[in-house]
Design a protein around this motif. Structure first.
Motif, PDB file in Angstrom:
ATOM      1  N   ASP A 181       0.834  -1.208   0.000  1.00 41.52           N
ATOM      2  CA  ASP A 181       0.000   0.000   0.000  1.00 41.52           C
ATOM      3  C   ASP A 181       0.866   1.255   0.000  1.00 41.52           C
ATOM      4  N   ALA A 182       1.970   1.236   0.780  1.00 41.11           N
ATOM      5  CA  ALA A 182       2.868   2.405   0.824  1.00 41.11           C
ATOM      6  C   ALA A 182       3.504   2.641  -0.536  1.00 41.11           C
ATOM      7  N   LEU A 183       3.919   1.546  -1.194  1.00 42.90           N
ATOM      8  CA  LEU A 183       4.521   1.689  -2.529  1.00 42.90           C
ATOM      9  C   LEU A 183       3.516   2.256  -3.526  1.00 42.90           C
ATOM     10  N   GLU A 184       2.290   1.724  -3.503  1.00 45.95           N
ATOM     11  CA  GLU A 184       1.260   2.219  -4.427  1.00 45.95           C
ATOM     12  C   GLU A 184       0.920   3.675  -4.124  1.00 45.95           C
ATOM     13  N   SER A 185       0.829   4.034  -2.837  1.00 44.66           N
ATOM     14  CA  SER A 185       0.528   5.418  -2.458  1.00 44.66           C
ATOM     15  C   SER A 185       1.630   6.356  -2.920  1.00 44.66           C
ATOM     16  N   GLN A 186       2.892   5.946  -2.716  1.00 44.11           N
ATOM     17  CA  GLN A 186       4.021   6.804  -3.162  1.00 44.11           C
ATOM     18  C   GLN A 186       4.010   6.959  -4.678  1.00 44.11           C
ATOM     19  N   LYS A 187       3.663   5.904  -5.373  1.00 42.23           N
ATOM     20  CA  LYS A 187       3.601   5.967  -6.843  1.00 42.23           C
ATOM     21  C   LYS A 187       2.498   6.903  -7.307  1.00 42.23           C
ATOM     22  N   ARG A 188       1.333   6.840  -6.612  1.00 41.91           N
ATOM     23  CA  ARG A 188       0.235   7.742  -6.984  1.00 41.91           C
ATOM     24  C   ARG A 188       0.587   9.191  -6.680  1.00 41.91           C
ATOM     25  N   GLN A 189       1.300   9.439  -5.574  1.00 42.69           N
ATOM     26  CA  GLN A 189       1.699  10.807  -5.238  1.00 42.69           C
ATOM     27  C   GLN A 189       2.656  11.384  -6.261  1.00 42.69           C
ATOM     28  N   ARG A 190       3.532  10.580  -6.850  1.00 39.80           N
ATOM     29  CA  ARG A 190       4.463  11.072  -7.886  1.00 39.80           C
ATOM     30  C   ARG A 190       3.726  11.471  -9.161  1.00 39.80           C
ATOM     31  N   GLY A 191       2.605  10.834  -9.436  1.00 35.49           N
ATOM     32  CA  GLY A 191       1.798  11.248 -10.576  1.00 35.49           C
ATOM     33  C   GLY A 191       2.350  10.819 -11.922  1.00 35.49           C
ATOM     34  N   ASP A 192       3.325   9.918 -11.970  1.00 38.39           N
ATOM     35  CA  ASP A 192       3.865   9.447 -13.241  1.00 38.39           C
ATOM     36  C   ASP A 192       4.222   7.981 -13.085  1.00 38.39           C
ATOM     37  N   ASP A 193       4.867   7.411 -14.107  1.00 44.53           N
ATOM     38  CA  ASP A 193       5.234   6.003 -14.130  1.00 44.53           C
ATOM     39  C   ASP A 193       6.591   5.754 -13.542  1.00 44.53           C
ATOM     40  N   GLN A 194       7.282   6.811 -13.030  1.00 44.46           N
ATOM     41  CA  GLN A 194       8.607   6.604 -12.490  1.00 44.46           C
ATOM     42  C   GLN A 194       8.493   5.857 -11.167  1.00 44.46           C
TER      43      GLN A 194
END
Length: 307
Positions: free
Chosen positions: A288-301
């Motif tokens: 969940d933390a990984l997915e949340s951090q990915k959503r916060q970045r707003g891109d595919d990086q």
């Protein structure tokens, strides 16, 4: 720009001065005195000046009348012939001189026109030279700008290479995170499977425990009934009953030991299930933390892996 020509008065003044000095007024002498002037213009003005001059008086030598008459007649004849020839030559020369003067004036006009054109061309040359200098300066500035842009291009290429390296590193990190997520999901599945198996083992152990307890209760009840029935028997039977009771007690203790072991196995299975559930919850929280951090970045990086 057309040049200002000399005037008739200037030529006449210089010619009178030369005559006064006992010199013959010529085009070259007049031009030397004036310090300027076109030969054609001086010739034209000198011709006009000569037309205004009276012929010089000549004093004849005193000779006898007959000789004087003969000489005069001969001189008149020769003079007439010479005058006629001279007049013819003079007319021809005058005609030629007039033509040359006209041609010279035309040439002077052409020279003045050409001089004006030369001056215009010189001004144009100066203008073009200035524009050329400006163009050279602009070209130098353009070359300097090109060098700056090339430097910026090299810097941009270096930054692009670094960005590509960072992207590659992030891609590798994302792949590692994907592999870690897959491993965590696999481990979570294994944990769920272990939990299910532990629950099944616990259920089996509980079933066995209940069956053992029921069997023990039934045996205890049977023994109780048998004991009550045999209390009426003899003392020997009591000893046999006691021995049998002891045997039953041992069997009951063994059954209770088995039940205790089954309970302990069930507790261990429950503890293993709790640990597996705790680990699964930790892995789920990490995902969940990984997915949340990915959503916060707003891109595919990909983001950095959590420790």
């Amino acid at each position: 720009m057309a040049r200002t020509g000399i005037t008739y008065e200037q030529v006449a003044t210089v010619a009178d001065a030369l005559v006064g000095q006992g010199e013959k007024p010529s085009i070259q002498h007049i031009r030397e005195q004036l310090g300027t002037g076109s030969p054609n213009t001086i010739h034209r003005h000198l011709k006009s000046w000569r037309a205004t001059q009276a012929p010089a008086e000549r004093r004849a030598a005193r000779l006898p009348d007959e000789l004087t008459a003969a000489l005069a007649e001969e001189l008149e004849r020769q003079a007439a012939a010479a005058r006629a020839e001279a007049e013819e030559n003079a007319l021809e020369a005058q005609h030629t001189a007039d033509e040359l003067a006209a041609t010279g004036e035309q040439l002077e006009e052409q020279v003045e026109e050409l001089s004006g054109r030369v001056e215009a061309l010189e001004r144009e040359r100066d203008r073009v030279t200035g524009e050329r200098d400006e163009a050279r300066s602009a070209l130098a500035e353009f070359r300097e700008r090109v060098r700056e842009l090339e430097t910026q291009r090299d810097d941009a290429r270096q930054q692009l290479a670094e960005a590509r390296n960072r992207c590659q590193t992030l891609e590798e990190q994302r792949n590692e995170e994907r592999e870690a997520r897959i491993a965590a999901q696999r481990e979570a599945k294994q944990t769920d499977q272990a939990r299910i198996e532990a629950e099944r083992a616990l259920a089996v152990a509980e079933t066995r425990t209940e069956a053992a307890q029921q069997q023990a209760e039934e045996r205890a009840k049977a023994l109780q009934e048998e004991r009550q029935a045999r209390q009426k028997d003899a003392q020997g039977h009591r000893q046999a009953l006691a021995e049998q009771r002891d045997e039953y007690r041992e069997r009951l203790a063994a059954l209770e030991q088995q039940a205790q072991e089954a309970r302990q196995a069930a507790q261990e299975a429950a503890q293993g299930r709790t640990k597996a559930e705790t680990r699964a919850e930790a892995l789920a929280a990490r995902l969940d933390a990984l997915e949340s951090q990915k959503r916060q970045r707003g891109d595919d990086q990909p983001s950095l892996p959590l420790e």
